[in-house]
Scaffold this active site. Sequence first.
Site, short mmCIF file in Angstrom:
data_model
loop_
_atom_site.label_atom_id
_atom_site.label_comp_id
_atom_site.label_asym_id
_atom_site.label_seq_id
_atom_site.Cartn_x
_atom_site.Cartn_y
_atom_site.Cartn_z
N LYS A 183 -0.93 -29.52 50.80
CA LYS A 183 -2.29 -30.08 50.74
C LYS A 183 -2.14 -31.58 50.55
O LYS A 183 -1.95 -32.05 49.43
CB LYS A 183 -3.04 -29.44 49.57
CG LYS A 183 -4.56 -29.38 49.72
CD LYS A 183 -5.26 -30.70 49.90
CE LYS A 183 -5.45 -31.48 48.62
NZ LYS A 183 -5.97 -32.86 48.86
N GLU A 258 4.91 -34.66 38.82
CA GLU A 258 5.26 -36.08 38.79
C GLU A 258 3.94 -36.83 38.63
O GLU A 258 3.13 -36.83 39.55
CB GLU A 258 5.94 -36.49 40.09
CG GLU A 258 7.16 -35.66 40.49
CD GLU A 258 8.37 -35.91 39.62
OE1 GLU A 258 8.29 -36.74 38.69
OE2 GLU A 258 9.39 -35.26 39.86
N CYS A 292 4.11 -45.42 41.44
CA CYS A 292 4.13 -44.74 40.14
C CYS A 292 5.11 -45.41 39.17
O CYS A 292 4.87 -45.47 37.97
CB CYS A 292 4.47 -43.27 40.31
SG CYS A 292 6.00 -42.98 41.19
N GLU A 390 -3.07 -47.02 33.27
CA GLU A 390 -2.48 -47.20 34.60
C GLU A 390 -3.53 -47.81 35.54
O GLU A 390 -4.60 -47.23 35.73
CB GLU A 390 -2.00 -45.86 35.16
CG GLU A 390 -1.28 -46.03 36.50
CD GLU A 390 -0.83 -44.69 37.10
OE1 GLU A 390 -1.60 -43.73 37.07
OE2 GLU A 390 0.31 -44.65 37.62
P1 NAD Z 1 -4.81 -37.58 42.26
O1 NAD Z 1 -4.37 -36.84 41.06
O2 NAD Z 1 -6.21 -38.05 42.34
O3 NAD Z 1 -4.60 -36.69 43.57
C1 NAD Z 1 -3.32 -36.17 43.92
C2 NAD Z 1 -3.52 -34.92 44.76
O4 NAD Z 1 -4.11 -33.92 43.93
C3 NAD Z 1 -4.45 -35.10 45.96
O5 NAD Z 1 -3.94 -34.34 47.04
C4 NAD Z 1 -5.75 -34.50 45.46
O6 NAD Z 1 -6.56 -34.01 46.49
C5 NAD Z 1 -5.24 -33.37 44.58
N1 NAD Z 1 -6.17 -32.91 43.55
C6 NAD Z 1 -7.13 -33.63 42.91
N2 NAD Z 1 -7.79 -32.83 42.03
C7 NAD Z 1 -7.23 -31.60 42.12
C8 NAD Z 1 -7.47 -30.37 41.46
N3 NAD Z 1 -8.43 -30.23 40.54
N4 NAD Z 1 -6.71 -29.30 41.78
C9 NAD Z 1 -5.72 -29.43 42.69
N5 NAD Z 1 -5.46 -30.57 43.37
C10 NAD Z 1 -6.20 -31.65 43.07
O7 NAD Z 1 -3.77 -38.76 42.43
P2 NAD Z 1 -3.83 -39.96 43.48
O8 NAD Z 1 -4.89 -40.89 43.04
O9 NAD Z 1 -3.85 -39.39 44.87
O10 NAD Z 1 -2.39 -40.61 43.32
C11 NAD Z 1 -2.10 -41.65 42.45
C12 NAD Z 1 -1.46 -41.12 41.18
O11 NAD Z 1 -0.26 -40.44 41.49
C13 NAD Z 1 -1.07 -42.21 40.20
O12 NAD Z 1 -1.40 -41.81 38.89
C14 NAD Z 1 0.44 -42.28 40.34
O13 NAD Z 1 1.14 -42.79 39.23
C15 NAD Z 1 0.78 -40.86 40.61
N6 NAD Z 1 2.08 -40.76 41.26
C16 NAD Z 1 3.15 -40.31 40.52
C17 NAD Z 1 4.41 -40.23 41.10
C18 NAD Z 1 5.60 -39.75 40.32
O14 NAD Z 1 6.59 -39.45 40.93
N7 NAD Z 1 5.53 -39.67 39.00
C19 NAD Z 1 4.59 -40.60 42.44
C20 NAD Z 1 3.49 -41.07 43.14
C21 NAD Z 1 2.24 -41.13 42.54
#
Ligand code: NAD
Length: 498
Positions: A183, A258, A292, A390
Amino acid sequence: MNDRRPADLPDHLRHHIGGEPVDSVDGGTFEVLDPMTNEPYLTAAAGRAEDVDRAVAAARTAFTDGPWPGMVARQRAGILNKIADAVAAQDQRLAAWETFDTGLPITQALGQAQRAAENFRFFADLIVAQSDDSYQVPGRQLNYVHRKPVGVAGLITPWNTPFMLESWKLAPALAAGCTVVLKPAEFTPLSASLWPQIFAEAGVPDGVVNLVNGIGEQAGDALVAHPDVPLISFTGESATGEVIFARAAPRLKGLSMELGGKSPAIVFADADLDAAIDSTLFGVFSLNGERCTAGSRILVERPIYDEFCAAYAERASKIIVGDPSDPATEVGTLVHPEHCAKVLSYVELGRTEGKLLAGGGRPPGLDQGNFVSPTVFADVAPEARIFTEEIFGPVVTLTPFDTEPEALRLANAVKYGLAAYLWTNDLERGHNLAHRIEAGMVWLNSHNVRDLRTPFGGVKASGLGQEGGYRSLDFYSHQQAVHVSLGPVHTPKFGARS
Ligand code: NAD
């Protein structure tokens, strides 16, 4: 139409289920925006529970009845290497698509495309070289580990470097023999639409990889709650991770998470200052700051603080912000107007929480699109929200410290614990401090470069579990212990007394 737009872009994206492109059962769609204009440029099928059901059923059938889980490692690795070849062969196209969809500068998007290919090559190599433990109890028993794929893995990915981060989950899941439902993030679904053809041409059987587009709270949630999906690998915000953790709890699913970060970079007075400035600039302003592991809190030892601040701000103010498709661009557009508004709100807040040294809003002349100037705040206190939260954009805080214990206290003063960067020429201090920092990964005199064999993951609010190398394969595998008797078994004879 404009000349930034890659010639071959689709205008509608479908799901990919059981080897077929399909729209949602209810016909629902959502719009995807061009981050330079914020105009919709394509629609994507918006998956819901019934679409996820179909995708999981296809993945389940491919797992129970198909050849993928039982294929010998060499054959599976051969297919993974073909995937890597196909990704590498279209790295320019992939980078152009990713840049158009995400606003990532083209030169950096190209590096991410090449990294995606490398992820598949790496896991192909690992499974061919993999061995599992066996134990002998002489004359009595042979015990060995029988490794097998867990089943259908649900992969949920974010919008920053989407294609590369998808590869970081797809490659080990497939290498381990799982089948998957991916997804992708709804802000940036474009590049994921290239996967189905890549997989089909490499020889991945239909149903092994399924893709459902959609909104997180709908398609993502349905995947997390699905009874036939025993594993969820998630990358995204810590707050979303908490929701997923709770939703997965009733079925005790395997989770790899992550999550977010607010990583410190500590610069001591004895450090190579030029190298530290180059690296800490790159560490927070590359990938538009949407990274991240960004070193977004720089802690500087007092004797060099003023000099560091002046040199850092001067360089930050010269960073080239512009059209992401221009190879000269160093910072492009943020991914989406909602995210841009969030980052700009932190910039406004920062004016009250620190001293603005560079940037501070939109770059002059770039009135349209999600542009934010590389922004530097100095004298930021550890209580400030721009220090603890963040921001995930091109915004950095500078804070002075006087002693090593104070540096450690400041470094550990936030809820996150993903990465940390230390700059010192005193190696003893560097090692000792590294061990005491609450971070999953520490770089000493370096920015973020890592060998794919090393652990990747965060502590505290930054994650759950660690991936990287064999750890990733372990997540997607059951390690079953098989105990074989080699001689007479001495069993207490229950019920044998007369
Ligand atoms: P997000 O949590 O908003 O979304 C990530 C994914 O989760 C998307 O595909 C979204 O559709 C899905 N999602 C959202 N709500 C959900 C739910 N209730 N149930 C299941 N899936 C759901 O994150 P984002 O804004 O897309 O990404 C940025 C974030 O990701 C930042 O906090 C960043 O630090 C983190 N990140 C972490 C790493 C790591 O390796 N630690 C790497 C990249 C990004």
